[in-house]
Design an enzyme around this catalytic site. Structure first.
Site, PDB file in Angstrom:
ATOM      1  N   ASP A 152       7.615  -6.808   4.037  1.00 36.31           N
ATOM      2  CA  ASP A 152       8.020  -5.776   3.080  1.00 36.31           C
ATOM      3  C   ASP A 152       9.155  -4.957   3.659  1.00 36.31           C
ATOM      4  O   ASP A 152       9.525  -5.133   4.814  1.00 36.31           O
ATOM      5  CB  ASP A 152       6.838  -4.893   2.631  1.00 36.31           C
TER       6      ASP A 152
ATOM      7  N   THR B  90      -2.202  -0.509   9.620  1.00 39.53           N
ATOM      8  CA  THR B  90      -0.804  -0.066   9.785  1.00 39.53           C
ATOM      9  C   THR B  90      -0.618   0.580  11.155  1.00 39.53           C
ATOM     10  O   THR B  90      -1.414   1.429  11.565  1.00 39.53           O
ATOM     11  CB  THR B  90      -0.416   0.918   8.661  1.00 39.53           C
TER      12      THR B  90
ATOM     13  N   LYS C 293       0.180  -4.453  10.250  1.00 39.96           N
ATOM     14  CA  LYS C 293       1.378  -4.141   9.458  1.00 39.96           C
ATOM     15  C   LYS C 293       2.280  -3.203  10.246  1.00 39.96           C
ATOM     16  O   LYS C 293       1.789  -2.235  10.848  1.00 39.96           O
ATOM     17  CB  LYS C 293       0.969  -3.482   8.132  1.00 39.96           C
TER      18      LYS C 293
ATOM     19  N   PRO D 266       0.826  -1.213   0.000  1.00 42.09           N
ATOM     20  CA  PRO D 266       0.000   0.000   0.000  1.00 42.09           C
ATOM     21  C   PRO D 266       0.856   1.257   0.000  1.00 42.09           C
ATOM     22  O   PRO D 266       1.713   1.421   0.873  1.00 42.09           O
ATOM     23  CB  PRO D 266      -0.784  -0.117   1.315  1.00 42.09           C
ATOM     24  N   ILE D 267       0.628   2.103  -0.969  1.00 44.31           N
ATOM     25  CA  ILE D 267       1.359   3.378  -1.039  1.00 44.31           C
ATOM     26  C   ILE D 267       0.342   4.466  -1.370  1.00 44.31           C
ATOM     27  O   ILE D 267      -0.458   4.298  -2.293  1.00 44.31           O
ATOM     28  CB  ILE D 267       2.458   3.308  -2.117  1.00 44.31           C
TER      29      ILE D 267
ATOM     30  N   HIS E  99       8.111   0.013   7.169  1.00 44.41           N
ATOM     31  CA  HIS E  99       7.616   1.078   6.303  1.00 44.41           C
ATOM     32  C   HIS E  99       8.726   1.537   5.345  1.00 44.41           C
ATOM     33  O   HIS E  99       8.885   2.717   5.060  1.00 44.41           O
ATOM     34  CB  HIS E  99       7.117   2.256   7.148  1.00 44.41           C
TER      35      HIS E  99
HETATM   36  C1  GLV Z   1       3.148   6.956   3.957  1.00 48.09           C
HETATM   37  O1  GLV Z   1       2.746   5.856   4.138  1.00 48.09           O
HETATM   38  C2  GLV Z   1       4.470   7.324   3.718  1.00 48.09           C
HETATM   39  O2  GLV Z   1       5.384   6.533   3.967  1.00 48.09           O
HETATM   40  O3  GLV Z   1       4.694   8.446   3.280  1.00 48.09           O
END
Ligand code: GLV
Length: 420
Positions: free
Chosen positions: A335, A189, A280, A110-111, A304
């Site tokens: 990830d 998240t 996550k 997811p982004i 992240h």
């Molecule tokens: C958001 O999820 C970011 O990493 O900017």
């Protein structure tokens, strides 16, 4: 690669490796492959295509990028041990995730705010994921309505990544929309109550939502529309204020705790009729144990991509300890820092059941939109298929820790500019 290879009929997953042949042949037909997929080149091409803000956001990491560096270093610590004369003619890259049979253990992480990378935002990405039959994760910070993304994704398996607001009615509304739009798992998240300190973004006021860009997922939400009315904000006349009101609900800076996670698990269960719920951002064994204890269906071991906690452990290192602790008890995904098929292989060998990639497709999207995402992801699949063939691994169950020689976690200190 012989396209008429008689073994092709014995294969139960796509012959992704043929994409190599397609590209090798191209110049005979006066064509050229879309672009070079070597990660460093991808990054350069994306940089040349994007606005300065788009580039900063795509490439930003927390603080000094030490976590990002550690993510990449940890992949070098493990080396694949190739096996010879294994009958890989019938190799199979497929696996299962949350009841979906998928052709490869690779998904779209997811982004958010894809509109800063391409005007069509999330739509071409979801479309390509659907075509490839690979799981697509939509971020709550996405810049297209949930419903449109669901449609673009077609029959593909899709999961909704939740950043949980402190407005319960809004949370319910987002999850309801996701279920109605065919999203079959919720991924909450935990590492982003707010964005970390990212120097370039802060220095350039690079927060798209505050500048009227990318809030579409929120602006199309009936509960959020009600909130805007209550606040007296007209999203047409005041796009910056509306965008800010939305993102301040999403990246609100107010931590949630395990009690709230249990609440949202219950809400998701009720709304979705019991579809999978995952966490996550898990990096510690204690948190992984806790996730299992409260009954999560899965966890994504992720830092992240180094964008949140600077100076943190590598996500791949966290994976090892977490698999040792809860490997048999929950579905473990991974990830952070994946740049190629060998990285996917290494994460699988260390016990991940599924691997998500992010920056690779962001670069593809930035360079050439839908064609770019397709090229990057098809190339990754081909790379993975070929890797199994040349390294002598027939399927995912062949890939375990014996497939790796792993060095010590003794990472040299590297300058941030060191090319990873
Ligand atoms: C958001 O999820 C970011 O990493 O900017």
């Amino acid at each position: 690669m012989d396209p008429k290879n008689p073994n092709r009929d014995a294969r139960s997953s796509p012959q992704y490796g043929l994409y190599q042949r397609e590209n090798f042949w191209k110049s005979n037909d006066g064509q050229v492959p879309p672009f070079n997929t070597e990660p460093g080149k991808l990054e350069e091409l994306a940089k040349a295509k994007l606005t300065e803000n788009g580039w900063y956001y795509a490439s930003s990491n927390a603080g000094q990028s030490h976590t990002h560096t550690a993510n990449r270093q940890s992949f070098y610590r493990h080396r694949i041990i190739p096996r010879m004369l294994v009958d890989t003619n019938t190799r199979d890259t497929s696996t299962e995730i949350f009841g979906h049979k998928v052709p490869a253990p690779i998904g779209f992480a997811p982004i958010g705010i894809n509109k800063i990378y391409h005007p069509a935002g999330e739509l071409p990405v979801a479309k390509v994921a659907g075509e490839l039959g690979l799981p697509y994760c939509l971020s709550t910070a996405g810049s297209q309505p949930i419903e449109d993304v669901g449609k673009a994704n077609g029959d593909g398996p899709r999961f909704f990544q939740l950043y949980m607001p402190h407005d319960d009615e809004l949370t319910r509304s987002l999850l309801t929309r996701a279920v109605k739009s065919g999203f079959t798992a919720c991924i909450l998240t935990l590492d982003t109550w707010q964005l970390a300190w990212r120097h370039d973004d802060v220095n350039t006021s690079n927060y798209a939502f505050y500048h009227g860009i990318g809030a579409d997922l929120g602006l199309s939400d009936p509960v959020f529309q009600k909130r805007l009315k209550e606040l007296g904000i007209d999203p047409v006349k005041q796009p910056n204020e509306a965008g800010a009101a939305w993102i301040d609900n999403v990246w609100h800076g107010r931590a949630h705790t395990w009690e709230k996670v249990k609440w949202v698990m219950g809400v998701w269960k009720e709304i979705s009729g019991g579809k999978p719920f995952c966490l996550k951002g898990i990096q510690s064994v204690e948190d992984a144990n806790k996730a299992v204890e409260i009954g999560c269906h899965g966890i994504v071991v992720s830092n992240h991509a180094g964008r949140q906690v600077d100076g943190a452990i590598a996500s791949l290192d966290a994976l090892e300890s977490i698999v040792d602790a809860v490997g048999g008890k929950t579905y473990i995904m991974f990830d952070s820092g994946v740049r190629g098929a060998s990285d996917v292989f290494k994460a699988l060998a260390l016990g991940a059941k599924f691997v998500f990639v992010g920056r690779l497709w962001v670069w593809g999207l930035s360079i050439m939109g839908e064609t770019g995402v397709r090229h990057v992801m098809t190339s990754l699949l081909a790379d993975f298929d070929i890797l199994l063939n040349v390294a002598g691994y027939r399927n995912l169950s062949d890939i375990d820790r014996k497939a790796l020689e792993s060095g010590l976690k003794a990472y040299p200190l590297l300058p941030v500019t060191w090319k990873l």
